[in-house]
Design a protein around this motif. Structure first.
Motif, PDB file in Angstrom:
ATOM      1  N   SER A   3     -29.370 -57.045  41.598  1.00  0.00           N
ATOM      2  CA  SER A   3     -29.188 -58.414  41.125  1.00  0.00           C
ATOM      3  C   SER A   3     -30.490 -59.190  41.277  1.00  0.00           C
ATOM      4  O   SER A   3     -31.163 -59.091  42.306  1.00  0.00           O
ATOM      5  CB  SER A   3     -28.074 -59.093  41.928  1.00  0.00           C
ATOM      6  N   ALA A   4     -30.821 -59.964  40.253  1.00  0.00           N
ATOM      7  CA  ALA A   4     -32.022 -60.813  40.323  1.00  0.00           C
ATOM      8  C   ALA A   4     -31.792 -61.954  41.321  1.00  0.00           C
ATOM      9  O   ALA A   4     -32.738 -62.444  41.934  1.00  0.00           O
ATOM     10  CB  ALA A   4     -32.345 -61.375  38.941  1.00  0.00           C
ATOM     11  N   ARG A   5     -30.540 -62.372  41.486  1.00  0.00           N
ATOM     12  CA  ARG A   5     -30.212 -63.477  42.403  1.00  0.00           C
ATOM     13  C   ARG A   5     -30.126 -63.039  43.864  1.00  0.00           C
ATOM     14  O   ARG A   5     -30.425 -63.804  44.760  1.00  0.00           O
ATOM     15  CB  ARG A   5     -28.882 -64.120  41.988  1.00  0.00           C
ATOM     16  N   ASP A   6     -29.655 -61.791  44.084  1.00  0.00           N
ATOM     17  CA  ASP A   6     -29.477 -61.295  45.451  1.00  0.00           C
ATOM     18  C   ASP A   6     -29.819 -59.810  45.464  1.00  0.00           C
ATOM     19  O   ASP A   6     -29.038 -58.984  44.983  1.00  0.00           O
ATOM     20  CB  ASP A   6     -28.032 -61.527  45.904  1.00  0.00           C
ATOM     21  N   GLU A   7     -30.976 -59.474  45.999  1.00  0.00           N
ATOM     22  CA  GLU A   7     -31.458 -58.096  45.964  1.00  0.00           C
ATOM     23  C   GLU A   7     -30.547 -57.123  46.711  1.00  0.00           C
ATOM     24  O   GLU A   7     -30.579 -55.920  46.475  1.00  0.00           O
ATOM     25  CB  GLU A   7     -32.888 -58.025  46.532  1.00  0.00           C
ATOM     26  N   ARG A   8     -29.703 -57.636  47.607  1.00  0.00           N
ATOM     27  CA  ARG A   8     -28.770 -56.765  48.332  1.00  0.00           C
ATOM     28  C   ARG A   8     -27.607 -56.316  47.448  1.00  0.00           C
ATOM     29  O   ARG A   8     -26.911 -55.370  47.760  1.00  0.00           O
ATOM     30  CB  ARG A   8     -28.206 -57.482  49.564  1.00  0.00           C
ATOM     31  N   SER A   9     -27.392 -57.027  46.369  1.00  0.00           N
ATOM     32  CA  SER A   9     -26.259 -56.771  45.487  1.00  0.00           C
ATOM     33  C   SER A   9     -26.684 -55.930  44.291  1.00  0.00           C
ATOM     34  O   SER A   9     -27.749 -56.140  43.714  1.00  0.00           O
ATOM     35  CB  SER A   9     -25.684 -58.109  45.005  1.00  0.00           C
ATOM     36  N   VAL A  10     -25.828 -54.982  43.911  1.00  0.00           N
ATOM     37  CA  VAL A  10     -26.065 -54.147  42.735  1.00  0.00           C
ATOM     38  C   VAL A  10     -25.037 -54.521  41.673  1.00  0.00           C
ATOM     39  O   VAL A  10     -23.836 -54.546  41.941  1.00  0.00           O
ATOM     40  CB  VAL A  10     -25.960 -52.639  43.076  1.00  0.00           C
TER      41      VAL A  10
END
Length: 161
Positions: free
Chosen positions: A91-98
């Motif tokens: 995710s561009a908003r949250d790198e921890r999220s795919v």
């Protein structure tokens, strides 16, 4: 079970869990044959259903919809990605999220999948209203069992203290 003699409580034919498991396995057999034309397994089909319905989703949200943890979901997504049906991207908003996204091929597969529910419904021998009623009862059962599992877990924790 209150009218069932205590001696019969441990009979296999008295276990609702066994009946549900047997029905689930029977569904699996029918789905295996029907989904072969789409090149999907039943769990992969469920992933695709969620993506067709909701669009792009974080893996975590997808898992919530399917009631699957990431350890179970990740291999499914890897195979779908290898098959060209989905893409996984940070995710561009949250790198921890795919984020999981349908590819053009994955989106196009939806059209071919439209026949699956009709074929499954026909295989049950139930009419549409009977299927709706069964689904509603199973949803009630799932809610009751989820609540019971939480209560049992809380009781077990309290007993350990």
């Amino acid at each position: 079970m209150t009218t069932t003699p205590t001696a019969d409580w441990l009979r296999l034919d008295q276990q609702i869990c066994f009946s549900l498991n047997a029905a689930s396995r029977a569904f699996g057999g029918v789905y295996r044959v029907i989904l072969k034309d789409l090149g999907l397994t039943y769990p992969q089909y469920l992933v695709m259903l969620v993506l067709w319905e909701h669009g792009d989703l974080p893996v975590k949200k997808l898992g919530e919809h399917l009631r699957l943890d990431s350890g179970t979901l990740s291999p499914l997504l890897k195979r779908l990605e290898a098959g060209g049906l989905v893409r996984r991207e940070r995710s561009a908003r949250d790198e921890r999220s795919v984020e999981v996204r349908l590819t053009g091929e994955g989106d196009a597969l939806r059209e071919r999948a439209l026949q699956v529910p009709r074929r499954i419904a026909a295989a049950t021998g139930f009419d549409v209203e009977e299927i709706r009623e069964l689904r509603a009862r199973l949803d009630q059962l799932t809610t009751a069992l989820d609540t019971a599992a939480r209560t049992e877990a809380e009781s077990a924790t309290a007993r350990q203290r």
